[in-house]
Write a protein that holds these residues in place. Sequence first.
Motif, PDB file in Angstrom:
ATOM      1  N   SER A  12     -57.520 -51.026  -6.328  1.00  0.00           N
ATOM      2  CA  SER A  12     -57.566 -49.604  -6.655  1.00  0.00           C
ATOM      3  C   SER A  12     -56.180 -48.979  -6.565  1.00  0.00           C
ATOM      4  O   SER A  12     -55.795 -48.174  -7.418  1.00  0.00           O
ATOM      5  CB  SER A  12     -58.530 -48.888  -5.700  1.00  0.00           C
ATOM      6  N   LEU A  13     -55.406 -49.351  -5.529  1.00  0.00           N
ATOM      7  CA  LEU A  13     -54.060 -48.823  -5.389  1.00  0.00           C
ATOM      8  C   LEU A  13     -53.169 -49.291  -6.532  1.00  0.00           C
ATOM      9  O   LEU A  13     -52.382 -48.513  -7.078  1.00  0.00           O
ATOM     10  CB  LEU A  13     -53.471 -49.258  -4.047  1.00  0.00           C
ATOM     11  N   THR A  14     -53.301 -50.567  -6.907  1.00  0.00           N
ATOM     12  CA  THR A  14     -52.504 -51.105  -8.025  1.00  0.00           C
ATOM     13  C   THR A  14     -52.846 -50.390  -9.320  1.00  0.00           C
ATOM     14  O   THR A  14     -51.956 -50.073 -10.115  1.00  0.00           O
ATOM     15  CB  THR A  14     -52.756 -52.612  -8.163  1.00  0.00           C
ATOM     16  N   ARG A  15     -54.125 -50.129  -9.525  1.00  0.00           N
ATOM     17  CA  ARG A  15     -54.545 -49.434 -10.745  1.00  0.00           C
ATOM     18  C   ARG A  15     -53.990 -48.011 -10.769  1.00  0.00           C
ATOM     19  O   ARG A  15     -53.520 -47.541 -11.820  1.00  0.00           O
ATOM     20  CB  ARG A  15     -56.073 -49.412 -10.828  1.00  0.00           C
ATOM     21  N   ARG A  16     -54.037 -47.321  -9.644  1.00  0.00           N
ATOM     22  CA  ARG A  16     -53.511 -45.951  -9.585  1.00  0.00           C
ATOM     23  C   ARG A  16     -52.008 -45.930  -9.866  1.00  0.00           C
ATOM     24  O   ARG A  16     -51.508 -45.044 -10.561  1.00  0.00           O
ATOM     25  CB  ARG A  16     -53.810 -45.322  -8.228  1.00  0.00           C
ATOM     26  N   ARG A  17     -51.315 -46.914  -9.324  1.00  0.00           N
ATOM     27  CA  ARG A  17     -49.874 -46.976  -9.561  1.00  0.00           C
ATOM     28  C   ARG A  17     -49.564 -47.281 -11.021  1.00  0.00           C
ATOM     29  O   ARG A  17     -48.609 -46.749 -11.589  1.00  0.00           O
ATOM     30  CB  ARG A  17     -49.252 -48.025  -8.647  1.00  0.00           C
ATOM     31  N   TRP A  18     -50.362 -48.158 -11.633  1.00  0.00           N
ATOM     32  CA  TRP A  18     -50.136 -48.464 -13.046  1.00  0.00           C
ATOM     33  C   TRP A  18     -50.400 -47.235 -13.921  1.00  0.00           C
ATOM     34  O   TRP A  18     -49.630 -46.952 -14.847  1.00  0.00           O
ATOM     35  CB  TRP A  18     -51.018 -49.631 -13.467  1.00  0.00           C
ATOM     36  N   LEU A  19     -51.450 -46.515 -13.622  1.00  0.00           N
ATOM     37  CA  LEU A  19     -51.740 -45.297 -14.380  1.00  0.00           C
ATOM     38  C   LEU A  19     -50.645 -44.253 -14.158  1.00  0.00           C
ATOM     39  O   LEU A  19     -50.271 -43.527 -15.091  1.00  0.00           O
ATOM     40  CB  LEU A  19     -53.098 -44.729 -13.959  1.00  0.00           C
ATOM     41  N   LYS A  20     -50.122 -44.180 -12.946  1.00  0.00           N
ATOM     42  CA  LYS A  20     -49.032 -43.251 -12.663  1.00  0.00           C
ATOM     43  C   LYS A  20     -47.761 -43.659 -13.399  1.00  0.00           C
ATOM     44  O   LYS A  20     -47.022 -42.816 -13.901  1.00  0.00           O
ATOM     45  CB  LYS A  20     -48.791 -43.205 -11.147  1.00  0.00           C
ATOM     46  N   PHE A  21     -47.528 -44.977 -13.491  1.00  0.00           N
ATOM     47  CA  PHE A  21     -46.355 -45.462 -14.217  1.00  0.00           C
ATOM     48  C   PHE A  21     -46.469 -45.146 -15.707  1.00  0.00           C
ATOM     49  O   PHE A  21     -45.468 -44.800 -16.352  1.00  0.00           O
ATOM     50  CB  PHE A  21     -46.206 -46.972 -14.005  1.00  0.00           C
ATOM     51  N   LYS A  22     -47.679 -45.244 -16.265  1.00  0.00           N
ATOM     52  CA  LYS A  22     -47.859 -44.955 -17.686  1.00  0.00           C
ATOM     53  C   LYS A  22     -47.593 -43.487 -18.004  1.00  0.00           C
ATOM     54  O   LYS A  22     -47.252 -43.155 -19.149  1.00  0.00           O
ATOM     55  CB  LYS A  22     -49.282 -45.334 -18.122  1.00  0.00           C
ATOM     56  N   LEU A  23     -47.739 -42.624 -16.996  1.00  0.00           N
ATOM     57  CA  LEU A  23     -47.448 -41.210 -17.228  1.00  0.00           C
ATOM     58  C   LEU A  23     -45.947 -40.957 -17.364  1.00  0.00           C
ATOM     59  O   LEU A  23     -45.548 -39.941 -17.920  1.00  0.00           O
ATOM     60  CB  LEU A  23     -48.019 -40.368 -16.085  1.00  0.00           C
ATOM     61  N   LYS A  24     -45.158 -41.870 -16.843  1.00  0.00           N
ATOM     62  CA  LYS A  24     -43.700 -41.765 -17.001  1.00  0.00           C
ATOM     63  C   LYS A  24     -43.348 -42.340 -18.369  1.00  0.00           C
ATOM     64  O   LYS A  24     -43.022 -43.518 -18.512  1.00  0.00           O
ATOM     65  CB  LYS A  24     -42.960 -42.521 -15.891  1.00  0.00           C
ATOM     66  N   LYS A  25     -43.448 -41.506 -19.393  1.00  0.00           N
ATOM     67  CA  LYS A  25     -43.357 -41.984 -20.772  1.00  0.00           C
ATOM     68  C   LYS A  25     -42.049 -42.717 -21.050  1.00  0.00           C
ATOM     69  O   LYS A  25     -42.034 -43.739 -21.739  1.00  0.00           O
ATOM     70  CB  LYS A  25     -43.506 -40.803 -21.740  1.00  0.00           C
ATOM     71  N   ARG A  26     -40.954 -42.205 -20.517  1.00  0.00           N
ATOM     72  CA  ARG A  26     -39.665 -42.828 -20.806  1.00  0.00           C
ATOM     73  C   ARG A  26     -39.610 -44.251 -20.257  1.00  0.00           C
ATOM     74  O   ARG A  26     -39.180 -45.173 -20.948  1.00  0.00           O
ATOM     75  CB  ARG A  26     -38.539 -41.980 -20.202  1.00  0.00           C
ATOM     76  N   GLY A  27     -40.062 -44.432 -19.021  1.00  0.00           N
ATOM     77  CA  GLY A  27     -40.060 -45.768 -18.437  1.00  0.00           C
ATOM     78  C   GLY A  27     -41.095 -46.675 -19.070  1.00  0.00           C
ATOM     79  O   GLY A  27     -40.845 -47.872 -19.264  1.00  0.00           O
ATOM     80  N   TYR A  28     -42.266 -46.117 -19.404  1.00  0.00           N
ATOM     81  CA  TYR A  28     -43.346 -46.929 -19.977  1.00  0.00           C
ATOM     82  C   TYR A  28     -42.955 -47.463 -21.351  1.00  0.00           C
ATOM     83  O   TYR A  28     -43.107 -48.661 -21.635  1.00  0.00           O
ATOM     84  CB  TYR A  28     -44.619 -46.085 -20.060  1.00  0.00           C
ATOM     85  N   ARG A 339     -39.407 -46.193  -9.459  1.00  0.00           N
ATOM     86  CA  ARG A 339     -39.052 -45.485  -8.233  1.00  0.00           C
ATOM     87  C   ARG A 339     -39.905 -44.243  -8.040  1.00  0.00           C
ATOM     88  O   ARG A 339     -40.359 -43.949  -6.931  1.00  0.00           O
ATOM     89  CB  ARG A 339     -37.569 -45.127  -8.272  1.00  0.00           C
ATOM     90  N   GLU A 340     -40.144 -43.512  -9.114  1.00  0.00           N
ATOM     91  CA  GLU A 340     -40.996 -42.321  -9.026  1.00  0.00           C
ATOM     92  C   GLU A 340     -42.454 -42.716  -8.797  1.00  0.00           C
ATOM     93  O   GLU A 340     -43.193 -41.990  -8.126  1.00  0.00           O
ATOM     94  CB  GLU A 340     -40.853 -41.503 -10.290  1.00  0.00           C
ATOM     95  N   THR A 341     -42.873 -43.847  -9.350  1.00  0.00           N
ATOM     96  CA  THR A 341     -44.252 -44.292  -9.174  1.00  0.00           C
ATOM     97  C   THR A 341     -44.559 -44.639  -7.737  1.00  0.00           C
ATOM     98  O   THR A 341     -45.622 -44.311  -7.200  1.00  0.00           O
ATOM     99  CB  THR A 341     -44.531 -45.499 -10.091  1.00  0.00           C
ATOM    100  N   PHE A 342     -43.626 -45.321  -7.067  1.00  0.00           N
ATOM    101  CA  PHE A 342     -43.867 -45.777  -5.702  1.00  0.00           C
ATOM    102  C   PHE A 342     -43.424 -44.753  -4.667  1.00  0.00           C
ATOM    103  O   PHE A 342     -43.541 -45.012  -3.460  1.00  0.00           O
ATOM    104  CB  PHE A 342     -43.112 -47.097  -5.463  1.00  0.00           C
ATOM    105  N   ASP A 343     -42.908 -43.624  -5.087  1.00  0.00           N
ATOM    106  CA  ASP A 343     -42.500 -42.582  -4.151  1.00  0.00           C
ATOM    107  C   ASP A 343     -43.739 -41.842  -3.645  1.00  0.00           C
ATOM    108  O   ASP A 343     -44.428 -41.179  -4.406  1.00  0.00           O
ATOM    109  CB  ASP A 343     -41.548 -41.599  -4.839  1.00  0.00           C
ATOM    110  N   PRO A 344     -44.074 -41.949  -2.351  1.00  0.00           N
ATOM    111  CA  PRO A 344     -45.291 -41.297  -1.839  1.00  0.00           C
ATOM    112  C   PRO A 344     -45.199 -39.765  -1.834  1.00  0.00           C
ATOM    113  O   PRO A 344     -46.220 -39.089  -1.723  1.00  0.00           O
ATOM    114  CB  PRO A 344     -45.407 -41.852  -0.421  1.00  0.00           C
ATOM    115  N   ARG A 345     -43.992 -39.221  -1.959  1.00  0.00           N
ATOM    116  CA  ARG A 345     -43.844 -37.769  -1.936  1.00  0.00           C
ATOM    117  C   ARG A 345     -44.200 -37.129  -3.261  1.00  0.00           C
ATOM    118  O   ARG A 345     -44.357 -35.912  -3.331  1.00  0.00           O
ATOM    119  CB  ARG A 345     -42.395 -37.413  -1.563  1.00  0.00           C
ATOM    120  N   LYS A 346     -44.315 -37.949  -4.317  1.00  0.00           N
ATOM    121  CA  LYS A 346     -44.659 -37.415  -5.642  1.00  0.00           C
ATOM    122  C   LYS A 346     -46.060 -37.873  -6.024  1.00  0.00           C
ATOM    123  O   LYS A 346     -46.340 -39.055  -6.043  1.00  0.00           O
ATOM    124  CB  LYS A 346     -43.638 -37.901  -6.678  1.00  0.00           C
TER     125      LYS A 346
END
Length: 347
Positions: A12-28, A339-346
């Motif tokens: 579940s955590l991996t899936r949430r991080r992947w979905l969060k990474f996909k929101l970073k359009k430039r990096g994705y 970096r933004e994906t794994f940052d717990p503050r964001k």
Amino acid sequence: MPTQSKPSKKNSLTRRRWLKFKLKKRGYYSLIIFSLFFVLSLFAELICNDKPFIVSYQGELYYPIFIEYPETTFNGDFETETDYLDPFILNKFKEKGNWALFPPIRHSFDSINLNQAKPVPAKPDGKNYLGTDDRGRDVLARLIYGFRLSVLFGLALTIIGTLLGIVAGAIQGYFGGRTDLFCQRFIEIWGAMPELYLLIIFAAILKPSIALLLILLSMFGWMGLSDYVRAEFLKGRNMDYVMAAKALGVGNLTIMYRHLLPNGMTPVITFLPFRMSGAILALTSLDFLGLGVPPPSPSLGELLAQGKSNIEAWWLSLSTFIVLVGTLILLIFIGEALRETFDPRKS
């Protein structure tokens, strides 16, 4: 009625991080573009090659891209391997009943255009889309092969350096005390050694090769990451769950691998693209100085050196600059998104 099993917390955590990474359009999208170019470069022999895939000659089928055939196979005069770009051989393939299927680009990274009418380095034309270098080799083919070599070298150096950094940082952070003190003093002494001078000395003594470069750069490439892993293990070794595991008699290796390492992987993953871009830039710099891969290996740094020596040949510097800078920009965008994906503050 059977009940559906719930997904584990890890998945579940991996899936949430992947979905969060996909929101970073430039990096994705940078990841998609970089992966596409890298996968295509893995099949460089099928894209850029001076040998045809299939040859039909006098009713027989030949596969030059996989098997070497002497020139006498096609009624030539020599027992050496056939030069399939020789006008004599090409005219044989144009005879009635004969044909040859070539790759899209009829040049390999080391094939020299002996039929070039212009002086080398030659400008881009219909046969060499990005021109030739000062030895008559196709620039586009060398860029494709050089990109693949640079990325594979960067991956290998990143993996080796990451593994060494994790091991060194984990040992320092978990055991602490004298072990940490001794390792820190060793890192300070080892980091003060002149890396470039050592590369020059070993290049003069030993025969230059990819393996030698990989070993020498790996000897110094682990120190930056070990500090972050050490900090994570120092922070986690006194946690309640670690103390409880020790009280239950769990071994040190098991605690380090199963309990502390997953929590210390955040800086490792976020720094991977940046470390890879640094490895590619290091290889390019060494090739530019003549301390990198031996000729005639395809090299981005060697093309830049040729562009420096031949200022009027703008296609050498411009094309290599675009490939190198584009690769580094894509990796930096991927690293920023991670970096933004794994940052717990964001959130």
